[in-house]
Enzyme design. Structure first.
Site, PDB file in Angstrom:
ATOM      1  N   GLU A 181       0.866  -1.180   0.000  1.00 40.19           N
ATOM      2  CA  GLU A 181       0.000   0.000   0.000  1.00 40.19           C
ATOM      3  C   GLU A 181       0.903   1.231   0.000  1.00 40.19           C
ATOM      4  O   GLU A 181       1.739   1.390   0.893  1.00 40.19           O
ATOM      5  CB  GLU A 181      -0.887   0.008   1.249  1.00 40.19           C
ATOM      6  CG  GLU A 181      -1.664   1.319   1.407  1.00 40.19           C
ATOM      7  CD  GLU A 181      -2.399   1.431   2.740  1.00 40.19           C
ATOM      8  OE1 GLU A 181      -2.789   0.405   3.315  1.00 40.19           O
ATOM      9  OE2 GLU A 181      -2.557   2.578   3.201  1.00 40.19           O
ATOM     10  N   ARG A 210       0.493  10.604   1.183  1.00 33.65           N
ATOM     11  CA  ARG A 210       0.795  11.486   2.316  1.00 33.65           C
ATOM     12  C   ARG A 210       1.856  12.514   2.016  1.00 33.65           C
ATOM     13  O   ARG A 210       2.353  13.179   2.918  1.00 33.65           O
ATOM     14  CB  ARG A 210       1.222  10.655   3.519  1.00 33.65           C
ATOM     15  CG  ARG A 210       0.062   9.851   4.014  1.00 33.65           C
ATOM     16  CD  ARG A 210       0.276   9.304   5.373  1.00 33.65           C
ATOM     17  NE  ARG A 210      -0.710   8.257   5.567  1.00 33.65           N
ATOM     18  CZ  ARG A 210      -0.630   7.324   6.459  1.00 33.65           C
ATOM     19  NH1 ARG A 210       0.382   7.266   7.271  1.00 33.65           N
ATOM     20  NH2 ARG A 210      -1.576   6.426   6.548  1.00 33.65           N
ATOM     21  N   THR A 212      -4.691   5.907   2.160  1.00 34.97           N
ATOM     22  CA  THR A 212      -5.014   7.268   2.641  1.00 34.97           C
ATOM     23  C   THR A 212      -5.879   8.016   1.621  1.00 34.97           C
ATOM     24  O   THR A 212      -5.732   9.226   1.439  1.00 34.97           O
ATOM     25  CB  THR A 212      -3.749   8.092   2.988  1.00 34.97           C
ATOM     26  OG1 THR A 212      -2.710   7.240   3.444  1.00 34.97           O
ATOM     27  CG2 THR A 212      -4.042   9.113   4.092  1.00 34.97           C
ATOM     28  N   LYS A 227     -10.788  -2.154   6.540  1.00 35.42           N
ATOM     29  CA  LYS A 227      -9.607  -1.811   7.330  1.00 35.42           C
ATOM     30  C   LYS A 227     -10.090  -1.380   8.721  1.00 35.42           C
ATOM     31  O   LYS A 227     -10.964  -0.511   8.822  1.00 35.42           O
ATOM     32  CB  LYS A 227      -8.875  -0.652   6.630  1.00 35.42           C
ATOM     33  CG  LYS A 227      -7.777  -0.014   7.458  1.00 35.42           C
ATOM     34  CD  LYS A 227      -6.941   0.924   6.604  1.00 35.42           C
ATOM     35  CE  LYS A 227      -5.953   1.719   7.447  1.00 35.42           C
ATOM     36  NZ  LYS A 227      -4.831   2.242   6.656  1.00 35.42           N
TER      37      LYS A 227
HETATM   38  C1  3PG Z   1      -1.919   3.592   8.311  1.00 35.24           C
HETATM   39  O1  3PG Z   1      -1.799   4.389   7.421  1.00 35.24           O
HETATM   40  O2  3PG Z   1      -2.729   2.688   8.212  1.00 35.24           O
HETATM   41  C2  3PG Z   1      -1.115   3.744   9.549  1.00 35.24           C
HETATM   42  O3  3PG Z   1      -0.479   4.975   9.599  1.00 35.24           O
HETATM   43  C3  3PG Z   1      -0.121   2.683   9.728  1.00 35.24           C
HETATM   44  O4  3PG Z   1       0.036   2.585  11.066  1.00 35.24           O
HETATM   45  P1  3PG Z   1       1.427   2.183  11.720  1.00 35.24           P
HETATM   46  O5  3PG Z   1       2.428   3.227  11.269  1.00 35.24           O
HETATM   47  O6  3PG Z   1       1.169   2.207  13.192  1.00 35.24           O
HETATM   48  O7  3PG Z   1       1.797   0.822  11.191  1.00 35.24           O
END
Ligand code: 3PG
Length: 201
Positions: A39, A43, A67, A127
């Protein structure tokens, strides 16, 4: 569109590719670590350029875009040839557009109400975000009673210490996390090593 498979690994590396990281080297490190599904998050300003480049250089990679918080981003994701889209939350217009385009889309949920909204669209793979702060595995288990047919990709706070416990839950299809290739990490050998550790567990 390829089918969403995680092979034997069931871990979805979440990538936030900053300028100091070479996207091609990063993906090669993951592929060398036997990962075939990633994924890439939206960002930073380079995200769509990176997705475009990675799509072209790695046609066999199962490429997800994460995102996604509006329909425009989903449209660009589909136009760039991604295999699936994923969001941290639930937004009705995004889910409707994905359905209209028959595009594999994974909405994010953190409450029973959001799960009910997703079920209206026949979305049963969701999710769970942010999984650990929400209450961890006991929270997930509380959801399995009312929603026995829903499968989750818990994400948020999942790491090398706890991912196997999450994966052992019956309503978990895969887990997402940034620990294999954390933001700003360009030690490609270590990234490959962390990916292989997941494979060997
Ligand atoms: C996401 O985008 O799903 C999270 O930021 C990932 O979370 P993590 O950095 O705690 O793995």
């Amino acid at each position: 569109m390829k089918n969403l498979t995680f092979g034997n690994i069931n871990v979805l590396p979440i990538l936030d590719i900053e300028k100091n990281v070479d996207p091609e080297k990063l993906i090669n490190a993951l592929i060398d670590g036997k990962i075939n599904t990633v994924e890439i998050t939206l960002r930073n300003d380079e995200a769509f350029n990176n997705i475009n480049l990675i799509r072209k250089k790695f046609p066999d990679l199962i490429l997800g875009v994460g995102t996604i918080v509006n329909v425009d981003q989903l449209k660009r994701t589909i136009d760039l040839g991604a295999d699936f889209g994923i969001s941290p939350g639930f937004e009705i217009e995004i889910i409707k557009y994905a359905k209209e385009k028959n595009f594999l889309y994974i909405p994010g949920v953190s409450t029973a109400s959001e799960i009910i909204s997703c079920l209206k669209f026949d979305c049963k793979f969701l999710k769970l975000f942010p999984a650990e702060p929400l209450g961890g595995i006991s929270y997930l288990n509380s959801l399995s009673g009312p929603f026995p047919d829903v499968l989750f990709c818990p994400t948020g706070g999942i790491n090398s210490d706890n991912y196997l416990s999450w994966l052992s839950q019956k309503n978990v299809l895969c887990v997402g996390g940034s620990w294999i290739a954390p933001k700003n990490d360009y030690n490609y050998d270590k990234i490959k090593k962390r990916a292989l550790e997941v494979l060997n567990n």
